[in-house]
Motif scaffolding. Structure first.
Motif, PDB file in Angstrom:
ATOM      1  N   ARG A 284      62.035  20.643  85.753  1.00 48.30           N
ATOM      2  CA  ARG A 284      60.959  19.523  85.369  1.00 48.30           C
ATOM      3  C   ARG A 284      60.058  19.304  86.584  1.00 48.30           C
ATOM      4  NH1 ARG A 284      65.505  15.212  83.570  1.00 48.30           N
ATOM      5  NH2 ARG A 284      65.798  15.538  85.687  1.00 48.30           N
ATOM      6  N   LEU A 285      58.794  19.723  86.293  1.00 56.56           N
ATOM      7  CA  LEU A 285      57.706  19.632  87.611  1.00 56.56           C
ATOM      8  C   LEU A 285      56.967  18.557  87.208  1.00 56.56           C
ATOM      9  CD1 LEU A 285      57.189  23.432  87.909  1.00 56.56           C
ATOM     10  CD2 LEU A 285      58.759  22.097  88.927  1.00 56.56           C
ATOM     11  N   VAL A 286      56.735  17.636  88.449  1.00 58.50           N
ATOM     12  CA  VAL A 286      55.932  16.517  88.170  1.00 58.50           C
ATOM     13  C   VAL A 286      54.775  16.926  89.132  1.00 58.50           C
ATOM     14  CG1 VAL A 286      55.743  14.121  88.734  1.00 58.50           C
ATOM     15  CG2 VAL A 286      57.957  15.057  88.107  1.00 58.50           C
ATOM     16  N   SER A 287      53.706  16.541  88.341  1.00 65.28           N
ATOM     17  CA  SER A 287      52.464  16.554  89.369  1.00 65.28           C
ATOM     18  C   SER A 287      51.188  15.428  89.131  1.00 65.28           C
ATOM     19  CB  SER A 287      51.629  17.830  89.044  1.00 65.28           C
ATOM     20  OG  SER A 287      51.261  17.949  87.442  1.00 65.28           O
ATOM     21  N   THR A 288      50.385  15.282  89.798  1.00 61.08           N
ATOM     22  CA  THR A 288      49.156  14.230  89.681  1.00 61.08           C
ATOM     23  C   THR A 288      48.070  15.152  89.149  1.00 61.08           C
ATOM     24  OG1 THR A 288      48.580  14.582  91.675  1.00 61.08           O
ATOM     25  CG2 THR A 288      50.123  12.793  91.366  1.00 61.08           C
ATOM     26  N   PRO A 289      46.977  14.401  88.575  1.00 62.17           N
ATOM     27  CA  PRO A 289      45.844  15.020  87.789  1.00 62.17           C
ATOM     28  C   PRO A 289      45.109  15.879  88.666  1.00 62.17           C
ATOM     29  CG  PRO A 289      46.122  12.685  87.091  1.00 62.17           C
ATOM     30  CD  PRO A 289      47.329  13.087  88.357  1.00 62.17           C
ATOM     31  N   ASP A 290      45.140  15.674  90.140  1.00 65.24           N
ATOM     32  CA  ASP A 290      44.098  16.548  90.984  1.00 65.24           C
ATOM     33  C   ASP A 290      45.100  17.412  92.161  1.00 65.24           C
ATOM     34  OD1 ASP A 290      45.354  14.266  92.327  1.00 65.24           O
ATOM     35  OD2 ASP A 290      43.077  13.804  93.233  1.00 65.24           O
ATOM     36  N   SER A 291      46.369  17.338  91.382  1.00 66.94           N
ATOM     37  CA  SER A 291      47.333  18.293  92.511  1.00 66.94           C
ATOM     38  C   SER A 291      47.084  19.561  92.561  1.00 66.94           C
ATOM     39  CB  SER A 291      48.662  17.729  92.164  1.00 66.94           C
ATOM     40  OG  SER A 291      49.259  18.445  91.056  1.00 66.94           O
ATOM     41  N   GLU A 292      47.348  20.181  93.680  1.00 70.88           N
ATOM     42  CA  GLU A 292      47.285  21.543  93.904  1.00 70.88           C
ATOM     43  C   GLU A 292      48.480  22.181  93.171  1.00 70.88           C
ATOM     44  OE1 GLU A 292      47.264  24.821  97.846  1.00 70.88           O
ATOM     45  OE2 GLU A 292      48.212  22.771  98.025  1.00 70.88           O
ATOM     46  N   LYS A 293      49.574  21.618  92.841  1.00 69.77           N
ATOM     47  CA  LYS A 293      50.608  22.273  91.980  1.00 69.77           C
ATOM     48  C   LYS A 293      50.190  22.141  90.439  1.00 69.77           C
ATOM     49  CE  LYS A 293      54.593  20.084  92.203  1.00 69.77           C
ATOM     50  NZ  LYS A 293      55.554  18.753  91.742  1.00 69.77           N
ATOM     51  N   ARG A 294      49.454  21.320  90.078  1.00 72.06           N
ATOM     52  CA  ARG A 294      48.857  21.533  88.693  1.00 72.06           C
ATOM     53  C   ARG A 294      47.816  22.608  88.593  1.00 72.06           C
ATOM     54  NH1 ARG A 294      47.056  16.368  85.412  1.00 72.06           N
ATOM     55  NH2 ARG A 294      49.204  15.691  85.938  1.00 72.06           N
ATOM     56  N   GLU A 295      47.101  22.736  89.619  1.00 76.21           N
ATOM     57  CA  GLU A 295      46.013  23.810  89.782  1.00 76.21           C
ATOM     58  C   GLU A 295      46.836  25.389  89.626  1.00 76.21           C
ATOM     59  OE1 GLU A 295      43.191  23.967  92.814  1.00 76.21           O
ATOM     60  OE2 GLU A 295      42.723  21.788  92.518  1.00 76.21           O
ATOM     61  N   PHE A 296      47.861  25.427  90.308  1.00 75.70           N
ATOM     62  CA  PHE A 296      48.602  26.535  90.441  1.00 75.70           C
ATOM     63  C   PHE A 296      49.467  26.879  89.216  1.00 75.70           C
ATOM     64  CE2 PHE A 296      47.892  27.112  94.891  1.00 75.70           C
ATOM     65  CZ  PHE A 296      48.039  28.451  94.946  1.00 75.70           C
ATOM     66  N   LEU A 297      50.018  25.877  88.391  1.00 81.74           N
ATOM     67  CA  LEU A 297      50.497  25.929  87.093  1.00 81.74           C
ATOM     68  C   LEU A 297      49.739  26.268  86.054  1.00 81.74           C
ATOM     69  CD1 LEU A 297      53.152  22.872  87.496  1.00 81.74           C
ATOM     70  CD2 LEU A 297      53.874  25.479  87.504  1.00 81.74           C
ATOM     71  N   ALA A 298      48.594  25.878  86.189  1.00 81.00           N
ATOM     72  CA  ALA A 298      47.371  26.263  85.134  1.00 81.00           C
ATOM     73  C   ALA A 298      47.075  27.610  85.295  1.00 81.00           C
ATOM     74  CB  ALA A 298      46.201  25.207  85.125  1.00 81.00           C
ATOM     75  N   SER A 299      47.209  28.373  86.405  1.00 81.74           N
ATOM     76  CA  SER A 299      46.687  29.477  86.446  1.00 81.74           C
ATOM     77  C   SER A 299      47.591  30.784  86.084  1.00 81.74           C
ATOM     78  CB  SER A 299      46.258  29.628  88.102  1.00 81.74           C
ATOM     79  OG  SER A 299      47.516  29.880  88.908  1.00 81.74           O
ATOM     80  N   ASP A 300      48.757  30.279  85.460  1.00 82.54           N
ATOM     81  CA  ASP A 300      49.757  31.553  85.186  1.00 82.54           C
ATOM     82  C   ASP A 300      50.116  32.230  86.371  1.00 82.54           C
ATOM     83  OD1 ASP A 300      51.356  32.866  83.315  1.00 82.54           O
ATOM     84  OD2 ASP A 300      49.743  34.382  82.869  1.00 82.54           O
ATOM     85  N   PRO A 301      50.579  31.517  87.420  1.00 81.12           N
ATOM     86  CA  PRO A 301      50.824  32.245  88.610  1.00 81.12           C
ATOM     87  C   PRO A 301      52.169  33.200  88.820  1.00 81.12           C
ATOM     88  CG  PRO A 301      51.961  30.067  88.617  1.00 81.12           C
ATOM     89  CD  PRO A 301      51.066  30.229  87.393  1.00 81.12           C
TER      90      PRO A 301
END
Length: 151
Positions: free
Chosen positions: A53-70
């Motif tokens: 379960r991964l928690v992120s905020t709208p402008d987080s670096e985590k969300r950017e990485f997760l959206a990029s199919d890393p």
């Protein structure tokens, strides 16, 4: 500190280590840029998959990485006296939609623990909680025994 022995773990030993722990480090990479975070997970030795379960905020670096199919790796380790063991999983992180959940996978997510503390700059209403399944292409483990007598 001299290494007395270093042994590759069997699949059963890898599964046992991953099953007895609930936290590790998730590393993501895209375009040669790394990102690593501590995570809590549930592990299913039958499928050899980890559930997060991964928690992120709208402008987080985590969300950017997760959206990029890393690319993804999970590292779990333990130390007991003169013995150190670690497991590294290399594989794919899949976002799980709510309609894909089964009673079995819900039980695995129940094994994931929330962090022992929470610090959020934004309000909790801005947090995005997403479910992921880590499917390893490769799981390897190693046990190292240290000879402290030579120190």
């Amino acid at each position: 500190m001299a290494t007395r022995s270093e042994v590759e773990m069997t699949d059963a030993e890898v599964d046992a280590l991953l099953s007895r722990h609930e936290t590790g480090v998730l590393s993501l990479a895209r375009d040669e840029t790394p990102y690593a975070i501590p995570v809590s997970y549930g592990y299913d030795p039958a499928s050899r998959e980890a559930y997060l379960r991964l928690v992120s905020t709208p402008d987080s670096e985590k969300r950017e990485f997760l959206a990029s199919d890393p690319q993804a790796r999970i590292v779990v380790y333990e130390e007991d006296g003169d013995e150190y063991a670690s497991v590294v999983g290399v594989g794919t992180l899949h976002r799980v939609d709510l309609d894909e959940l089964t009673p079995e996978t819900i039980a695995q997510y129940g094994e994931t623990r929330r962090p022992l503390f929470e610090i959020w700059a934004e309000g909790k209403s801005d947090l995005d909680i997403e479910l992921y399944r880590f499917t390893p292409d490769r799981l390897t483990g190693r046990t190292v025994v240290i000879d402290r007598a030579e120190e």
